[in-house]
Design a protein around this motif. Structure first.
Motif, PDB file in Angstrom:
ATOM      1  N   ALA A 223       0.756  -1.109   0.108  1.00  0.00           N
ATOM      2  CA  ALA A 223      -0.002  -0.024   0.089  1.00  0.00           C
ATOM      3  C   ALA A 223       0.814   1.321  -0.138  1.00  0.00           C
ATOM      4  O   ALA A 223       0.796   2.172  -0.656  1.00  0.00           O
ATOM      5  N   TYR A 224       2.006   1.191   0.764  1.00  0.00           N
ATOM      6  CA  TYR A 224       2.893   2.338   0.893  1.00  0.00           C
ATOM      7  C   TYR A 224       3.368   2.566  -0.517  1.00  0.00           C
ATOM      8  O   TYR A 224       3.536   3.730  -1.036  1.00  0.00           O
TER       9      TYR A 224
ATOM     10  N   THR B 132       0.922   3.853  -3.420  1.00  0.00           N
ATOM     11  CA  THR B 132       0.492   5.018  -3.332  1.00  0.00           C
ATOM     12  C   THR B 132       1.582   5.900  -3.336  1.00  0.00           C
ATOM     13  O   THR B 132       1.243   7.134  -4.033  1.00  0.00           O
TER      14      THR B 132
ATOM     15  N   ALA C 250      -2.889   5.271   3.504  1.00  0.00           N
ATOM     16  CA  ALA C 250      -2.863   4.028   3.106  1.00  0.00           C
ATOM     17  C   ALA C 250      -2.435   3.229   4.299  1.00  0.00           C
ATOM     18  O   ALA C 250      -3.194   2.049   4.377  1.00  0.00           O
TER      19      ALA C 250
ATOM     20  N   VAL D 125      -5.175   0.213   6.030  1.00  0.00           N
ATOM     21  CA  VAL D 125      -4.761  -1.190   5.967  1.00  0.00           C
ATOM     22  C   VAL D 125      -4.924  -1.856   7.369  1.00  0.00           C
ATOM     23  O   VAL D 125      -5.602  -2.866   7.823  1.00  0.00           O
TER      24      VAL D 125
ATOM     25  N   GLY E 250      -4.885   1.913  -0.781  1.00  0.00           N
ATOM     26  CA  GLY E 250      -4.917   0.854   0.278  1.00  0.00           C
ATOM     27  C   GLY E 250      -6.023  -0.235   0.282  1.00  0.00           C
ATOM     28  O   GLY E 250      -5.898  -1.396   0.302  1.00  0.00           O
TER      29      GLY E 250
ATOM     30  N   CYS F 178      -5.034  -2.476  -2.715  1.00  0.00           N
ATOM     31  CA  CYS F 178      -4.312  -3.662  -2.254  1.00  0.00           C
ATOM     32  C   CYS F 178      -4.906  -4.462  -1.394  1.00  0.00           C
ATOM     33  O   CYS F 178      -4.476  -5.449  -1.569  1.00  0.00           O
TER      34      CYS F 178
END
Length: 230
Positions: free
Chosen positions: A102-103, A106, A156, A160, A207, A210
């Motif tokens: 996610a990191y 994004t 993000a 999660v 996020g 993902c």
């Protein structure tokens, strides 16, 4: 003795259980929607410059130090370290993997958009006399204001974690922390409100994507354990 319930392997996956909780999904997204809507209304009603000056005006010496540290929650180094901790130390490999994905995703999206928009940061946008609050060692010039990468990372990570843990109070805390990161970018004169809102949307949307793409991935530790039992 409590009855033993035999469930399929995937049903025991905490990430899969969290992702299937529709109430949890609606609650977090509702809270985010309220934040996003309020930000849009403020940005539209006051405009780019006025909304920045309004939010940037709440300066106190102790808040300077607080937001200098708070903004690091959206830093790439923090996101990577958090992912590694959950993957290797906390033994939640799937959570760690989704956090990193996610990191990274994004962050890439934000970095692609920045040169396409080339929006000036507040220090460039305003003449020096119109920007009274400068914090030494923090303010940067440039034309990479839109969107806010730190805010994208913070949201993000928050979305999660919100899908992993079902507590509504924890989800509110996660959203609050992400919002503080976003506000810190305006407080530190790094971004405008519109940059923060765009970053938050990229973070939440990325996020969620993902989480959806990783819904079928199994915990590596459980797979290894199953092999050993054979």
């Amino acid at each position: 003795m409590q009855p033993v319930c035999y469930l399929p392997h995937k049903a025991n996956d905490p990430m899969v259980q969290a992702m299937s909780n529709t109430r949890q999904q609606r609650f977090f997204l509702l809270c985010y929607f309220l934040f996003f809507t309020a930000g849009i209304l403020l940005s539209v009603s006051k405009g780019k410059a006025a909304s920045f000056l309004f939010l940037n005006s709440f300066h106190r010496p102790w808040l300077d130090s607080f937001f200098i540290y708070c903004t690091n929650l959206g830093d790439g180094f923090f996101a990577v370290m958090l992912s590694l901790i959950f993957f290797f130390v906390a033994k939640e490999k799937k959570l760690g993997f989704v956090l990193f994905l996610a990191y990274a995703s994004t962050g890439i999206i934000a970095q692609i958009i920045k040169p396409l928009i080339e929006s000036p940061r507040p220090q460039v946008y305003f003449a020096p006399q119109w920007l009274p609050f400068f914090i030494k060692g923090v303010i940067h010039t440039g034309h990479s204001s839109f969107p806010s990468g730190h805010t994208a990372t913070a949201f993000a990570l928050a979305v999660v974690f919100a899908w992993r843990y079902s507590s509504k109070w924890l989800q509110l805390l996660l959203l609050l922390l992400a919002m503080l990161v976003g506000f810190s970018r305006v407080y530190l004169s790094q971004h405008f409100l519109a940059d923060v809102l765009a970053g938050s949307f990229i973070g939440v949307a990325g996020g969620l994507l993902c989480i959806y793409l990783c819904r079928g991935i199994k915990e590596e530790g459980l797979v290894l354990k199953k092999k050993q039992e054979k």
